[in-house]
Enzyme design. Sequence first.
Site, PDB file in Angstrom:
ATOM      1  N   ARG A  21       0.811  -1.289   0.107  1.00 37.31           N
ATOM      2  CA  ARG A  21       0.379   0.069  -0.029  1.00 37.31           C
ATOM      3  C   ARG A  21       0.544   1.133  -0.584  1.00 37.31           C
ATOM      4  O   ARG A  21       1.720   0.906   0.672  1.00 37.31           O
ATOM      5  CB  ARG A  21      -0.947  -0.199   1.421  1.00 37.31           C
ATOM      6  CG  ARG A  21      -1.939  -1.178   1.427  1.00 37.31           C
ATOM      7  CD  ARG A  21      -3.261  -0.409  -0.032  1.00 37.31           C
ATOM      8  NE  ARG A  21      -4.275  -1.353   0.058  1.00 37.31           N
ATOM      9  CZ  ARG A  21      -4.490  -2.181  -0.250  1.00 37.31           C
ATOM     10  NH1 ARG A  21      -3.742  -2.559  -1.232  1.00 37.31           N
ATOM     11  NH2 ARG A  21      -5.091  -3.155  -0.661  1.00 37.31           N
ATOM     12  N   GLU A  26      -4.388   7.285  -4.433  1.00 29.76           N
ATOM     13  CA  GLU A  26      -4.310   6.681  -5.722  1.00 29.76           C
ATOM     14  C   GLU A  26      -5.939   7.046  -5.937  1.00 29.76           C
ATOM     15  O   GLU A  26      -6.528   7.584  -5.671  1.00 29.76           O
ATOM     16  CB  GLU A  26      -3.842   5.113  -5.365  1.00 29.76           C
ATOM     17  CG  GLU A  26      -3.207   4.912  -5.172  1.00 29.76           C
ATOM     18  CD  GLU A  26      -2.602   3.152  -4.938  1.00 29.76           C
ATOM     19  OE1 GLU A  26      -4.581   2.194  -5.264  1.00 29.76           O
ATOM     20  OE2 GLU A  26      -2.304   2.167  -5.089  1.00 29.76           O
ATOM     21  N   HIS A  55      -1.521   0.030  -9.499  1.00 33.00           N
ATOM     22  CA  HIS A  55      -2.471  -1.262  -9.070  1.00 33.00           C
ATOM     23  C   HIS A  55      -2.834  -1.976  -9.667  1.00 33.00           C
ATOM     24  O   HIS A  55      -3.560  -2.978  -9.254  1.00 33.00           O
ATOM     25  CB  HIS A  55      -3.234  -0.605  -7.945  1.00 33.00           C
ATOM     26  CG  HIS A  55      -3.492  -1.043  -6.457  1.00 33.00           C
ATOM     27  ND1 HIS A  55      -4.284  -0.656  -5.745  1.00 33.00           N
ATOM     28  CD2 HIS A  55      -3.147  -2.374  -6.217  1.00 33.00           C
ATOM     29  CE1 HIS A  55      -3.796  -1.752  -4.729  1.00 33.00           C
ATOM     30  NE2 HIS A  55      -3.732  -2.714  -5.571  1.00 33.00           N
TER      31      HIS A  55
END
Length: 328
Positions: free
Chosen positions: A243, A272, A290
Amino acid sequence: MTTKKPLVIVTRKLPEVIETRMMELFDTRLNDDDAPRGREGMIEAVKAAHVLVPTVTDRIDKSVLAHANPDLRLIANFGTGVDHIDLASARERGITVTNTPGVLTEDTADMTMALILAVPRRLAEGERLVRSGKWTGWGPTTMLGNRIWGKRLGIVGMGRIGTAVARRARGFGLSIHYHNRHRVAEALETELEATYWESLDQTLARMDIISINCPHTPATYHLLSARRLKLMRPHSYIVNTSRGEVIDENALTRMLRAGDIAGAGLDVFEHEPAINPRMTALDNVVLLPHMGSATIEGRIDMGEKVIINIKTFVDGHVPPDRVIDLYG
Ligand code: 8YV
């Protein structure tokens, strides 16, 4: 549950086979256009749902859960990380949370390994050069990267994914070092010929490549702080498929710009889908959207786990992937 077939609200588009099965089993509301719902959309969803199936793109915080229908009993997350869900608020409201661990381990480890190879060997830079039409041909000192074989890999977070990364990395001649809250079983250390580092600071100061594989929790937010990043050596690389919040992204960007570390491979970002434009301007980074676990097989496996969790719960049993809130 108030109805035999619970109302299951799915926030994003899932693989067709999963959506079809969900429609057969439950009263399912899908999101055909796949647009993230946003805060208002999430409030509407928790007001209506008996079971919510969110993803990493849905922020389910205290203020969203304050609108929850009293019959919302289960949040069956499509994904392993649950840092977008306020677990304490869910618990207070008696809402069970489940996730999808295990099925995306190997895919995420593959992508981590891809970044470990891509950054030191300048894969993305080379690809950009070819596409730009500016490649003038082979040269003995052009596009030189750094050798991977024989280097030290420091894995931060030796859970399922960290272990799967270690297994792959050994095949590429990297020596395995790790920092974790606890030492792993001796048999695993022996298998991987892995060295345990109790101190994260020492790990960062001594490795050639760092791979972040721990979850984002209150304890790991900015674990790689500006101070800690400065401990890394100028020739070293960092890869993150966990993350974005685990690394202080602004501090990392400053260090990459200044050449204080050699490069980074990032599949995840702090805000993000926004990325610091100073980061995207750099050549010594490989940036991915991602996609660490983004295989069709993995997504179907995740969907199947979601279905099993919902079905088990609706049938009155403890679902297999119930998330225990360690910080509650
Ligand atoms: C998923 C992930 O694609 O499962 C996770 O925690 O980070 C990703 O690989 C995404 O989170 C799905 O919600």
